[in-house]
Design a protein around this motif. Structure first.
Motif, short mmCIF file in Angstrom:
data_model
loop_
_atom_site.label_atom_id
_atom_site.label_comp_id
_atom_site.label_asym_id
_atom_site.label_seq_id
_atom_site.Cartn_x
_atom_site.Cartn_y
_atom_site.Cartn_z
N GLY A 78 -4.42 2.82 -4.75
CA GLY A 78 -5.51 2.24 -5.52
C GLY A 78 -5.74 2.88 -6.87
N LYS A 79 -4.92 3.90 -7.21
CA LYS A 79 -5.13 4.56 -8.51
C LYS A 79 -4.34 3.84 -9.60
CE LYS A 79 -6.09 9.12 -6.67
NZ LYS A 79 -5.38 10.27 -6.14
N VAL A 80 -4.93 3.81 -10.79
CA VAL A 80 -4.27 3.14 -11.90
C VAL A 80 -3.23 4.07 -12.52
CG1 VAL A 80 -4.61 2.10 -14.18
CG2 VAL A 80 -6.30 1.74 -12.37
N PHE A 81 -2.05 3.53 -12.80
CA PHE A 81 -0.98 4.31 -13.40
C PHE A 81 -0.86 3.97 -14.89
CE2 PHE A 81 3.59 4.45 -14.59
CZ PHE A 81 3.74 5.83 -14.59
N GLU B 169 0.82 -1.21 0.00
CA GLU B 169 0.00 0.00 0.00
C GLU B 169 0.85 1.26 0.00
OE1 GLU B 169 -3.33 0.00 2.67
OE2 GLU B 169 -3.93 -2.03 2.10
N ARG B 170 2.02 1.21 0.64
CA ARG B 170 2.91 2.38 0.59
C ARG B 170 3.39 2.62 -0.85
NH1 ARG B 170 4.39 4.37 5.82
NH2 ARG B 170 5.46 6.09 4.85
N ALA B 171 3.40 1.56 -1.67
CA ALA B 171 3.76 1.74 -3.08
C ALA B 171 2.56 2.18 -3.92
CB ALA B 171 4.34 0.45 -3.63
N GLY B 172 1.41 2.38 -3.26
CA GLY B 172 0.25 2.91 -3.95
C GLY B 172 -0.68 1.86 -4.53
N VAL B 173 -0.52 0.60 -4.09
CA VAL B 173 -1.35 -0.47 -4.63
C VAL B 173 -2.21 -1.04 -3.50
CG1 VAL B 173 -1.39 -2.71 -5.76
CG2 VAL B 173 0.39 -1.05 -6.34
N LEU B 174 -3.50 -1.17 -3.78
CA LEU B 174 -4.40 -1.78 -2.80
C LEU B 174 -4.68 -3.21 -3.24
CD1 LEU B 174 -6.19 -1.33 -0.30
CD2 LEU B 174 -8.03 -0.70 -1.86
N ASN B 175 -4.08 -4.17 -2.51
CA ASN B 175 -4.31 -5.57 -2.86
C ASN B 175 -5.21 -6.20 -1.81
OD1 ASN B 175 -4.29 -8.21 -3.58
ND2 ASN B 175 -2.07 -8.44 -3.65
N LEU B 176 -6.47 -6.39 -2.16
CA LEU B 176 -7.42 -7.00 -1.22
C LEU B 176 -7.35 -8.52 -1.23
CD1 LEU B 176 -10.61 -4.78 -1.71
CD2 LEU B 176 -8.83 -4.58 0.01
N GLY B 177 -6.34 -9.05 -1.91
CA GLY B 177 -6.22 -10.51 -2.02
C GLY B 177 -5.41 -11.14 -0.91
N GLU C 270 2.95 7.95 -3.28
CA GLU C 270 2.33 9.26 -3.05
C GLU C 270 1.89 9.91 -4.36
OE1 GLU C 270 1.41 10.44 -0.29
OE2 GLU C 270 2.41 8.97 1.00
N ASN C 271 2.78 9.88 -5.37
CA ASN C 271 2.45 10.55 -6.63
C ASN C 271 3.16 9.83 -7.77
OD1 ASN C 271 2.14 12.26 -8.80
ND2 ASN C 271 2.20 14.11 -7.53
N HIS C 272 2.46 8.91 -8.40
CA HIS C 272 3.16 8.08 -9.37
C HIS C 272 3.56 8.86 -10.63
CE1 HIS C 272 -1.19 6.50 -10.09
NE2 HIS C 272 -1.04 7.64 -10.72
N ASP C 273 2.79 9.91 -10.93
CA ASP C 273 3.15 10.69 -12.13
C ASP C 273 4.46 11.45 -11.90
OD1 ASP C 273 0.96 9.94 -13.68
OD2 ASP C 273 -0.33 11.30 -12.56
N ALA C 274 4.60 12.04 -10.71
CA ALA C 274 5.84 12.75 -10.40
C ALA C 274 7.02 11.79 -10.39
CB ALA C 274 5.71 13.45 -9.06
N ALA C 275 6.82 10.62 -9.75
CA ALA C 275 7.90 9.64 -9.69
C ALA C 275 8.29 9.20 -11.10
CB ALA C 275 7.46 8.43 -8.87
N HIS C 276 7.30 9.03 -11.92
CA HIS C 276 7.56 8.63 -13.31
C HIS C 276 8.34 9.72 -14.04
CE1 HIS C 276 7.00 6.85 -17.22
NE2 HIS C 276 6.35 7.92 -17.66
N ALA C 277 7.94 10.99 -13.82
CA ALA C 277 8.62 12.10 -14.47
C ALA C 277 10.08 12.18 -14.06
CB ALA C 277 7.90 13.41 -14.13
N LEU C 278 10.36 11.73 -12.81
CA LEU C 278 11.74 11.73 -12.34
C LEU C 278 12.54 10.55 -12.90
CD1 LEU C 278 11.20 12.75 -8.63
CD2 LEU C 278 12.42 14.06 -10.37
#
Lengths: 357, 310
Positions: free
Chosen positions: B303-306, B33-41, B175-183
């Motif tokens: 839980g947001k899709v990247f 979840e800290r990586a931004g993924v919600l795994n309910l499995g 926290e912000n996958h778009d920013a991380a991606h931009a970096l």
């Protein structure tokens, strides 16, 4: 070529027959289970009953089941689904399905429902149960004779009459066999949670218990008992393979004959809403073979008790018996009536602790 | 009220055993979840770990190999989730729920033939010297290896997240996958690795139930432990040490209430059986509430899709 043609013809005939049988309309029988069929306890035994229906009625029936259905709203959804998909006879095999069964039955008057261990009926809802307390009397006697610490542990599920009846019956007969016996009861509020059942068994063992009874569905407590080197009783199924040294005997629920009878009744149109409650005498409750850890004399006593219950000469709830608070319940020689037993909500005298409300 | 019937040493020792499965699974899910993924499995990965661990331990007669196989089993199942959510961009909530259902069915299939079989016993390790300390010794220093491993993993995850560059990157992705991606960080790769880690730990947690806590294989034996682990991650506001507190509270109060019942303490059973849930939630909420706004720590991209890879 000729061989090939013969085979083809054979296949065609077989297909034709299958088609004809399907056209005759099989009776679809559905089951909903509270645990997985592999619990090797309560649900396992219902599923054996279901397979017996298939074996005996062959291609006249088609059975299906849904396992691990929680008691509550989900049960209603599954029951509705079953009724909509053409099941004409549906067995709901846990106490907590009661209101869900009644609600769904109201919407599908042409579908027959059977609710295990419940007490609410309707024109298309029957109830059925086994007199487990007869088996509890037998294992209570054995427990009383086998305990060295005089402490017997009891893992209870929910405070419903069936469970309370079992505790009372086991206690009465353990106490008769051994006046010093003391019951320690733990309520786990689940039918199936192996980890919690195991924790409960460990907690009881830490309290000095050396015989464990359970009214939950998994084999976890049996495994813990085996590891701790104490005794236990199989519940609903024979659990010997989980506790070859621990299991003294088991109460086996034998549902098959009832399920076959009811399916036949639907087929020939004689099904009526009934209340069935059968015990050792009718073969619905079976006592598994005794372990060789049980001395021959105790086996003989247990057999005598079992036979007396089976032929009706002895009732496990025979007076004089007082309620827990000391008020008289049954006078000398008086036998409990089924109504009181079905709604039992009190401990008998001698048991400690209060029943959760 | 006679509490003397309960041995605190035995009680605290069994508390740690009861808490370890949830602790392992929750620690893994925390990283996911800290990586931004919600795994309910989690429940599904736990039960698959429980069965693969059990089967491997029986086949090799080695509980250690059983745990290795459990981690592999849990990770393998999580890989399916990673593929669905990170490559095919499916909905994480639906995929996670599907993973649980699939895991329960798959484990029942794999476990056929292992019912009633005995697993090899994981030995208890007595830490020399320390175990001789009165009271504390037997409580803290006489457990099987996995209890120590689970605590070490909490410490390692805490160190990783707060003290390493890689941990910082992982949190940035959450926290912000778009920013991380931009970096220039590989968002999908980092998330897949986090998901695998979460799967492996859930697998270990499941195997702890089937190899140590019960120990046997039964269908559906995790019986909701995965959902408790998920709840603990949220109530601990995504912090490793609070996960430890939450798991130990939950496991501890569960065991304590069973012991109180067995000892015949005159507290109504209704209160005792709701206590684990109530106490855990109240305590974790209380810890989180003190810090005000910063305590509500949910990763912003959870839980947001990247889609940034495209």
């Amino acid at each position: 070529m000729k061989l090939a043609r013969t085979i083809l013809a054979g296949v065609a005939v077989a297909l034709g027959l299958a088609g004809a049988a399907a056209a005759e309309e099989k009776l679809k029988v559905g089951y909903i289970y509270v645990g997985p069929v592999g619990d090797f306890g309560w649900t396992h035994e219902h599923d054996i009953g279901r397979r017996q229906v298939e074996a005996e009625l062959g291609d006249k029936v088609e059975t299906s089941y849904v396992e691990s259905v929680p008691e509550g709203a989900d049960a209603e959804r599954v029951l509705t689904q079953m009724a909509l998909s053409g099941h004409k006879l549906i067995f709901a095999t846990s106490f907590g399905y009661m209101d869900a069964v009644l609600n769904v039955a109201k919407k599908f008057p042409n579908v027959k429902f059977e609710h295990a261990t419940g007490f609410k009926r309707a024109p298309n809802v029957s109830t059925y149960s086994a007199r487990f307390y007869e088996g509890r009397a037998v294992i209570g006697h054995i427990a009383g004779r086998m305990t060295k610490t005089n402490k017997i542990g009891y893992i209870a599920s929910f405070p419903i009459p069936e469970v309370i009846r079992g505790i009372n019956s086991a206690y009465i007969h353990a106490k008769k066999a051994n006046p010093d016996v003391e019951f320690k009861i733990v309520w786990v509020y689940t039918w199936f949670d192996p980890a919690k059942e195991a924790d409960a068994a460990k907690a009881l063992i830490e309290q000095g218990v050396d015989v464990i009874m359970q009214h939950t569905d998994s084999t976890a407590a049996m495994t813990v008992a085996e590891k701790a080197g104490i005794y236990a009783f199989g519940q609903a199924s024979d659990m010997r393979e989980f506790g070859p040294n621990a299991q003294l005997t088991a109460i086996i629920d034998n549902w098959g004959p009832y399920y076959v009878r009811r399916a036949k009744a639907v087929m020939d149109g004689t099904w009526k809403s009934t209340d069935t409650w059968e015990g050792i005498g009718d073969g619905m409750v079976v006592i598994a073979p005794y372990s060789d850890k049980v001395p021959a004399e105790v086996q003989a006593e247990a057999d005598a008790l079992k036979n007396a219950i089976a032929d009706g000469s002895y009732h496990p709830f025979t007076g004089p018996l007082n309620k827990q608070d000391g008020t008289p319940w049954l006078a000398e020689g008086e036998v409990a009536d089924d109504g009181t037993l079905a709604g039992m909500n009190f401990y008998v005298e001698g048991l400690e602790g209060a029943i959760p409300q | 009220m006679d509490l003397s019937a309960i041995s605190p040493v035995l009680l605290l020792a069994s508390l740690m055993v009861a808490s370890t499965p949830i602790l392992l699974a929750a620690t893994g899910e925390l990283v996911v979840e800290r990586a931004g993924v919600l795994n309910l499995g989690v429940e599904g990965m736990m039960i698959v770990g429980a069965v693969t661990g059990f089967v491997a331990a029986v086949a090799t007669d080695s509980p250690a190999l059983g745990f290795v196989a459990a981690a592999a089993g849990g990770a393998a199942l999580s890989l399916l989730f990673a593929f669905l959510t990170q490559i095919l961009f499916t909905n994480q909530v639906a995929s996670g729920l599907a993973l649980t259902l699939f895991g329960l069915g798959l484990s029942a299939l794999l476990g056929q033939g292992y019912i009633g079989v005995k697993a090899p016993v994981l030995p208890q390790i007595e830490i020399p010297g320390l175990v001789a300390i009165p009271v504390l010794g037997p409580i803290l220093f006489r457990h099987d290896l996995m209890v120590y491993v689970s605590i070490a993993l909490v410490a390692a995850v805490w160190l990783f997240l707060t003290r390493t560059r890689a941990g910082l990157v992982l949190r940035a992705v959450g926290e912000n996958h778009d920013a991380a991606h931009a970096l220039g960080y590989k968002v999908v790769r980092i998330r897949v690795l986090a998901i695998l880690f979460g799967g492996a730990l859930a697998g270990l947690g499941g195997a702890y139930i089937s190899l140590v806590r019960v120990p046997q294989w039964t269908e559906g034996m995790t019986a909701g432990a995965g959902w408790i682990a998920l709840a603990i991650v949220v109530f601990s506001s995504w912090r490793p040490w609070r996960v430890l507190v939450g798991a130990y509270l939950f496991g501890g109060v569960t065991v304590l209430q069973l012991n109180l019942q067995a000892a015949g303490i005159a507290i109504p059973v209704e209160y005792l059986s709701m206590a684990p849930y109530l106490v855990t939630i109240v305590v974790l909420v209380a810890i989180s509430a003190r810090r005000g706004r910063s305590a509500v720590n949910a990763p912003a991209s959870l839980g947001k899709v990247f889609h940034g890879g495209a």
